[in-house]
Design a protein around this motif. Structure first.
Motif, short mmCIF file in Angstrom:
data_model
loop_
_atom_site.label_atom_id
_atom_site.label_comp_id
_atom_site.label_asym_id
_atom_site.label_seq_id
_atom_site.Cartn_x
_atom_site.Cartn_y
_atom_site.Cartn_z
N UNK A 343 0.82 -1.21 0.00
CA UNK A 343 0.00 0.00 0.00
C UNK A 343 0.86 1.26 0.00
N UNK A 344 2.00 1.21 0.68
CA UNK A 344 2.90 2.37 0.69
C UNK A 344 3.44 2.66 -0.72
N UNK A 345 3.75 1.59 -1.46
CA UNK A 345 4.21 1.78 -2.84
C UNK A 345 3.13 2.44 -3.69
N UNK A 346 1.88 1.99 -3.51
CA UNK A 346 0.77 2.56 -4.28
C UNK A 346 0.58 4.05 -3.94
N UNK A 347 0.52 4.35 -2.65
CA UNK A 347 0.23 5.73 -2.24
C UNK A 347 1.35 6.69 -2.63
N UNK A 348 2.59 6.29 -2.44
CA UNK A 348 3.70 7.19 -2.78
C UNK A 348 3.82 7.37 -4.30
N UNK A 349 3.47 6.32 -5.06
CA UNK A 349 3.48 6.44 -6.52
C UNK A 349 2.43 7.47 -6.97
N UNK A 350 1.23 7.39 -6.40
CA UNK A 350 0.18 8.35 -6.73
C UNK A 350 0.58 9.75 -6.27
N UNK A 351 1.10 9.85 -5.05
CA UNK A 351 1.52 11.15 -4.49
C UNK A 351 2.56 11.81 -5.40
N UNK A 353 3.24 11.30 -8.53
CA UNK A 353 2.75 11.63 -9.87
C UNK A 353 1.84 12.87 -9.87
N UNK A 354 1.33 13.24 -8.67
CA UNK A 354 0.37 14.34 -8.56
C UNK A 354 0.99 15.61 -7.97
N UNK A 355 2.32 15.71 -7.92
CA UNK A 355 2.99 16.82 -7.25
C UNK A 355 2.54 18.19 -7.74
N UNK A 356 2.45 18.36 -9.05
CA UNK A 356 2.11 19.69 -9.58
C UNK A 356 0.64 20.05 -9.33
N UNK A 357 -0.17 19.05 -8.94
CA UNK A 357 -1.59 19.30 -8.65
C UNK A 357 -1.81 19.55 -7.16
N UNK A 358 -1.22 18.69 -6.30
CA UNK A 358 -1.52 18.81 -4.86
C UNK A 358 -0.64 19.86 -4.15
N UNK A 359 0.53 20.17 -4.68
CA UNK A 359 1.37 21.21 -4.09
C UNK A 359 1.94 20.87 -2.72
N UNK A 360 1.98 19.60 -2.36
CA UNK A 360 2.50 19.17 -1.07
C UNK A 360 3.96 18.79 -1.18
N UNK A 361 4.64 18.70 -0.03
CA UNK A 361 6.07 18.44 -0.03
C UNK A 361 6.48 17.19 0.69
N UNK A 362 7.76 17.16 1.06
CA UNK A 362 8.36 15.99 1.68
C UNK A 362 7.72 15.64 3.03
N UNK A 363 7.40 16.67 3.82
CA UNK A 363 6.82 16.41 5.13
C UNK A 363 5.44 15.78 5.01
N UNK A 364 4.64 16.25 4.07
CA UNK A 364 3.31 15.68 3.85
C UNK A 364 3.40 14.26 3.31
N UNK A 365 4.44 14.00 2.53
CA UNK A 365 4.65 12.62 2.04
C UNK A 365 4.91 11.69 3.23
#
Length: 513
Positions: A343-351, A353-365
């Motif tokens: 599940x961690x692989x799935x979530x981090x892959x989605x996260x 790939x969506x960087x320019x949309x969600x605008x979140x950083x390393x801490x939120x990851x």
């Protein structure tokens, strides 16, 4: 050469300390001055719940002096933190405001987990000595005024960390309240300490053999550091050194002890309590060597600042220590590590790939990774109300390295992965800020979508490719398995994902023959 001057201020339970550091290049941190003032704030807090007016006046005068010293050194930046004496007052916000108004210094309050993480970083600032010792089974004993923290390491990995309310000033307050005679002091400390340490041993030590003990404190450390220096480069204290210390503490009067240890008489009761705690824990764990690096919270504050401005390479991965702490919490509640890894692989892959949309950083990851690890811990208590019980477990359990506010973000992601999402302003979101609410919403949407891809808990595929194209997120999996269940839940969770990001998730299955 670009030289940056930084001040680290520790508003401690027993003492106010400021260290001035100079950063002149990468991996270059030099202490150029240290000033301290004895001020026993902890006794007021632990006995009455508030700091007296007299001590508030003295606190502000001292911090004003610190401010003048900072100007002398042309300090470019500073950080001032209050620990348990400030944290446990009934009027913390008022105390912080008074300090800011009267001195111009903003004192932030550290939660216990944040404070211990900075103390841990202060030990890491010792570089190679730290890295070498934690390769073996090692415990860090962090002795504060209000509590102690015990952290266990094995092969450079944090195995567990626990807080026990056995702080030096807190124990001293009990001794004063009970009017304990000096001849009975050690026995009473032993009784109070072992009542909790025996439970700690059953839960966390079991058959573990701990070889090394690293001690961080403000009481015994100065003596121990001098002892190590007198040993001509000897880095570790042996059991015999502590036996000799106890002989001095038992056989001499306060004046003789102060002279022998080169400390003030008023510190002797606190040094004694710290020594008894170290002795108890060393015997409990079967410790062979003790290392006292002589660092303080100020060193950890400076280390973190150096990381922030990218002047330290960061050879030790502290983020993985936070993850290791969460993994051990999950293990305690019978979590499925194999599923969490997938599940961690799935979530981090989605996260990612969506960087320019969600605008979140390393801490939120990091929050997302923690939520994945802990998202089903509530099953240990209830198989029906998983979201709420998981939320309660996360909120009730300290995770070293993250604040209570950050823990609340993780807990809410865990909760809303299983239950109906509660929007900003509705009952159930507490006092969460707008920024925190948006982080919870975005990371919940990602976790829900990723969770639907393994709804059967059978890990039908290990790989996931994610590509963002205009207003669509294309998720491609390679598998011959039947994904009817996964597709059904994926579609159900797509609506919330689209609501949060205005991006439509699309699942594509590529069968391998």
């Amino acid at each position: 050469m670009n030289v940056r001057t930084f001040a680290a201020i520790d508003v401690g339970s027993y003492e106010l300390t400021m260290k001035i550091f100079e950063f002149s290049g990468r991996d270059s941190m030099k202490e150029i001055d240290c000033v301290s003032k004895r001020l026993d704030l902890g006794s007021d807090t632990y006995a009455m719940g508030k700091i007296s007016n007299e001590k508030m006046d003295e606190l502000c005068r001292t911090l004003k002096d610190f401010s003048d010293i900072m100007r002398t050194y042309r300090v470019k930046d500073y950080k001032a933190y209050g620990t348990s004496a400030i944290r446990e007052t009934e009027n913390t916000t008022i105390v912080q405001d008074q300090i800011a108004q009267r001195t111009g210094i903003r004192v932030e309050t550290l939660g216990n987990a944040e404070q211990r993480f900075l103390d841990y970083k202060s030990v890491a600032s010792k570089g190679e000595s730290f890295r070498k010792i934690i390769e073996e089974k090692t415990a860090i004993l962090d002795i504060g005024g209000g509590s102690i923290q015990l952290s266990l390491f094995d092969k450079d990995t944090l195995v567990s960390t626990q807080n026990l309310r056995l702080g030096v000033l807190r124990l001293q307050e009990y001794l004063n309240r009970f009017a304990v005679k000096s001849s009975h002091t050690e026995d009473l400390i032993n009784e109070m300490a072992m009542a909790r340490l025996d439970t700690y041993k059953k839960l966390y030590l079991k058959d573990k053999e701990i070889r090394n003990l690293i001690v961080v404190d403000d009481y015994l450390s100065p003596w121990a550091v001098r002892k190590q220096e007198a040993g001509k480069g000897k880095k570790f204290l042996e059991t015999a050194d502590f036996e000799r210390l106890f002989e001095v503490l038992h056989s001499k009067n306060p004046v003789q002890i102060a002279r022998a240890m080169e400390i003030s008489e008023e510190r002797i009761p606190l040094v004694f309590i710290s020594a008894v705690l170290i002795k108890n824990i060393a015997e409990l764990m079967g410790i062979q060597r003790i290392w006292v690096p002589g660092v303080t919270l100020c060193d950890g504050i400076a280390y973190e600042y150096a990381e922030k401005i990218r002047m330290f390479g960061g050879e030790h991965d502290f983020e993985e220590d936070i993850i290791a702490c969460a993994v051990n919490i999950s293990k305690r509640y019978m979590g499925n590590r194999k599923r969490s890894d997938v599940l961690e692989k799935f979530t981090t892959t989605i996260f990612d790939s969506m960087r320019r949309v969600h605008g979140l950083g390393k801490r939120e990851r990091l929050y997302l990774r923690l939520a994945v690890i802990l998202h089903e811990c509530g099953k240990y208590i209830s198989l029906v109300d998983i979201g709420e019980t998981s939320f309660q477990i996360v909120m009730s359990t300290e995770i070293i390295g993250i604040s209570r506010q950050e823990r609340e973000i993780v807990a809410n992601i865990v909760r809303f992965n299983h239950s109906k999402f509660v929007y900003d302003g509705q009952t159930g979101m507490g006092s969460m800020s707008r920024g925190s609410f948006l982080v919870v919403a975005k990371l919940t949407a990602i976790l829900r979508l990723a969770n639907s891809l393994d709804r059967s808990h059978k890990q039908k595929f290990g790989g996931l490719k994610a590509v963002l194209k205009e207003n669509q997120l294309i998720l491609t999996v390679d598998t011959q398995e039947d994904l009817t269940l996964e597709k059904g839940f994926f579609e159900a969770n797509s609506d919330f994902f689209k609501e949060v990001f205005s991006v439509e998730p699309v699942l594509k299955q590529r069968k391998i023959f």
